[in-house]
Design a protein around this motif. Sequence first.
Motif, PDB file in Angstrom:
ATOM      1  N   GLU A  31       4.868  25.655  -8.043  1.00 37.93           N
ATOM      2  CA  GLU A  31       3.641  26.947  -7.727  1.00 37.93           C
ATOM      3  C   GLU A  31       1.937  26.664  -7.236  1.00 37.93           C
ATOM      4  OE1 GLU A  31       5.534  29.009 -11.262  1.00 37.93           O
ATOM      5  OE2 GLU A  31       3.891  30.503 -10.989  1.00 37.93           O
ATOM      6  N   ILE A  32       2.154  25.382  -8.788  1.00 35.82           N
ATOM      7  CA  ILE A  32       0.188  25.157  -8.546  1.00 35.82           C
ATOM      8  C   ILE A  32       0.168  24.917  -6.838  1.00 35.82           C
ATOM      9  CG2 ILE A  32      -0.747  23.648  -9.045  1.00 35.82           C
ATOM     10  CD1 ILE A  32       0.875  22.899 -11.633  1.00 35.82           C
ATOM     11  N   ASP A  33       0.810  24.345  -6.225  1.00 38.60           N
ATOM     12  CA  ASP A  33       0.511  24.019  -4.292  1.00 38.60           C
ATOM     13  C   ASP A  33       0.709  24.930  -3.989  1.00 38.60           C
ATOM     14  OD1 ASP A  33       0.036  20.989  -5.353  1.00 38.60           O
ATOM     15  OD2 ASP A  33       2.495  20.464  -4.092  1.00 38.60           O
ATOM     16  N   GLY A  34       1.037  26.369  -4.340  1.00 42.75           N
ATOM     17  CA  GLY A  34       1.346  27.194  -3.572  1.00 42.75           C
ATOM     18  C   GLY A  34       2.243  27.499  -2.365  1.00 42.75           C
ATOM     19  N   VAL A  38      -1.334  31.249  -9.957  1.00 41.68           N
ATOM     20  CA  VAL A  38      -1.285  29.774 -11.055  1.00 41.68           C
ATOM     21  C   VAL A  38      -2.413  29.031  -8.935  1.00 41.68           C
ATOM     22  CG1 VAL A  38       0.950  28.771 -10.134  1.00 41.68           C
ATOM     23  CG2 VAL A  38      -1.444  27.406 -11.330  1.00 41.68           C
ATOM     24  N   GLN A  39      -2.102  29.714  -8.145  1.00 38.39           N
ATOM     25  CA  GLN A  39      -1.828  29.475  -6.745  1.00 38.39           C
ATOM     26  C   GLN A  39      -2.847  29.454  -6.264  1.00 38.39           C
ATOM     27  OE1 GLN A  39       0.703  31.620  -7.208  1.00 38.39           O
ATOM     28  NE2 GLN A  39       1.705  31.168  -5.587  1.00 38.39           N
ATOM     29  N   GLN A  52       7.046  24.310 -11.099  1.00 36.30           N
ATOM     30  CA  GLN A  52       5.614  24.312 -11.847  1.00 36.30           C
ATOM     31  C   GLN A  52       5.149  24.094 -10.265  1.00 36.30           C
ATOM     32  OE1 GLN A  52       4.765  23.933 -15.388  1.00 36.30           O
ATOM     33  NE2 GLN A  52       6.160  25.775 -16.282  1.00 36.30           N
ATOM     34  N   LEU A  66      -0.189  29.150 -15.510  1.00 39.50           N
ATOM     35  CA  LEU A  66       2.124  29.161 -15.223  1.00 39.50           C
ATOM     36  C   LEU A  66       2.441  30.132 -16.014  1.00 39.50           C
ATOM     37  CD1 LEU A  66       2.055  24.890 -14.702  1.00 39.50           C
ATOM     38  CD2 LEU A  66       3.074  27.185 -12.853  1.00 39.50           C
ATOM     39  N   SER A 124      -4.676  21.231 -11.103  1.00 38.45           N
ATOM     40  CA  SER A 124      -3.901  20.683 -10.754  1.00 38.45           C
ATOM     41  C   SER A 124      -2.969  19.836 -11.788  1.00 38.45           C
ATOM     42  CB  SER A 124      -4.341  19.624 -10.366  1.00 38.45           C
ATOM     43  OG  SER A 124      -5.696  19.742  -9.885  1.00 38.45           O
TER      44      SER A 124
END
Lengths: 354, 288
Positions: free
Chosen positions: B187-190, A71-72, B184, A51, A77
């Motif tokens: 973002e992690i989930d896309g 990050v994607q 965030q 991130l 998680s």
Amino acid sequence: MSLELKNVEKKVGLDTHIYRTNLKLQKNTINILLGSTLAGKTTLMQIMAGLDKPTSGEIWFNNENVTGMKVQKRNVSMVYQQFINYPNFTVYDNIASPLKITGVSSDETKQRVGKVAELLKLSGMLNKKPNELSGGQQQRTALARALVKDSDLILLDEPLANLDFKLREELREELPKLFENRDCIVVYATTEPSEALLLGGNTATLQEGKIIQYGKTLDTYNKPNSLVSAQVFSDPPMNIAKIKKSGDQCSFLQNNIQWKTKINIKDGEYKVGIRPHNITTYKEGNNTLEIKGKVLISEISGSESLIHFTNGNLNWVSLSNGVFQKNVGDEMNLYMNTDEFVYFDQNERLVSNG
Amino acid sequence: MNKTVNQKAWFFVIPVFVLVAFNAIIPLMTVVNYAFQETFGNNVFMWEGTRWFKQIMLSERFHASLGRQFLFTFIILFIQIPLGIAIALTMPKEGIGVPVCLVLMSMPLLIPWNVVGAMWNIFALPDIGFLGHSLNALGFDYNFTQQIGDAWFTTILMDVWHWTSLVVLLSYAGLRSIQPAYYQAAEIDGASRWAVFTKIELPKMKKVLTIAILLRFMDSFMIYTEPFVLTGGGPGNATAFLSIDLVKMALGQFDLGPAAAMSLIYFFIVLLVCWVFYTLMMRNEEKS
């Protein structure tokens, strides 16, 4: 599987948030980042997740350089201190959200959400919205979202900090179970030493952007490599005093309390660290070395009692089992366990842990 | 324990009651008084019952100005709310740009209504105004003092210029209150930018947007000064919104009874719309 930080450094403007850090985390481990607020736990986690980019240095995952990878694209998680869920989604849709984007079939989604919801005791509230849940349930939902997608790396940033005491205890006991049999690396940031001890695994102590020590949690606790590490891993704070050793006799510089020691270090002046629970208000087992104290504050925490007391220039805390209260200003005798003293040299490096 | 009944605490309410009486109850009751009676001056009143109300409700003139009012309010809400959100989304989140943008955004809000009207009147004059002259020079046949479409266009543009900032400031405050962790997590989930907007930003801005819509509805529904100075309700009655029409009736024609009845109807429409809207928006919030 492993996650490795190589010479990672993070600067924002002129401030250094993370000093040059090397750290290798192995698979199937829980790794605790222990440190006070602003120690750099969150920054470190965001760098691990992708991130945030390090100013210099590299991040390697499974022998692949992932520095700067979005990050994607990483299978990560994260659970936050605040309860982060999509406000307009039901609990079911929230838990399913990471799966939807990766294109998992609806049958499989249903099955996986059902399983993780059961694990986190959310089965009865799958149709509710997050704002209809209690804080504990909201955080369970966020945890479920993190667990549902078989991540390689699960980051938990003080996940229990915003919960009240009862809920925190309850969830804290369940946490180690949640990560069992998962093929992943767990990183868990906390300010509380007791959480680190409960979760086991490995612990890294942090202070002001530096990793002070990293190793098995119990080793880090029992053999702090320095006074700083010992202080980070002690709550209430560790008591510290200057001492003088000559032969097998040790004594505090502040007063004339003396004790015999078997430790094998050169004669001279040292600092000794004493954890609060090694000073009790009653004589018991090895808690035999007597010290007089004047009560400053007396407080009760759970089933333990904390007495803050002074002796000359020393300003110490003791932690005893049982619930009792002392009057402020009372003079009393307390008893220390000299076997558990931790000795540091003048540079505050560990020389002996009793 | 024996409790004695003591009502003296009510005396504490008296100052508030007096205050409210002077700024709300007495003026409102005066209007109510006029709405049910006919007067010929000299404090001579004759009871008329609901005659004025019936007259207003059936009057084509009232229907026309009410229609214009709803159309105007609907158009400006339709422009200002999305535009305000869009501007708020593009505003900087940190650095020197923040105070600069906030001050620039606040400027139109600080200008008095009648000045705004006068400014736009001069700005839009087809012969000497910058806007009016430029449009004509570009080949548009623009004259807001004579053409209905141009009068509406200018009035709406003026209101958008004057009030979009309010929506921007409220939306910006709403956006800033969203914790970075939400972004965030997305973002992690896309999640896509659009998904972030619809699934996080809009739901999180719901309360502040409700306030923005309510404020803009009330203000625009009661708009008077700016169009009065800009167009005077013209050409003809093309921009005679409810309040302009009301003032014409009360002070131009001195039809105090019907004007008072119209004031009350006007008041209840605003109250009703706000109540319905607020109840609908907050219905789901109450459950939790």
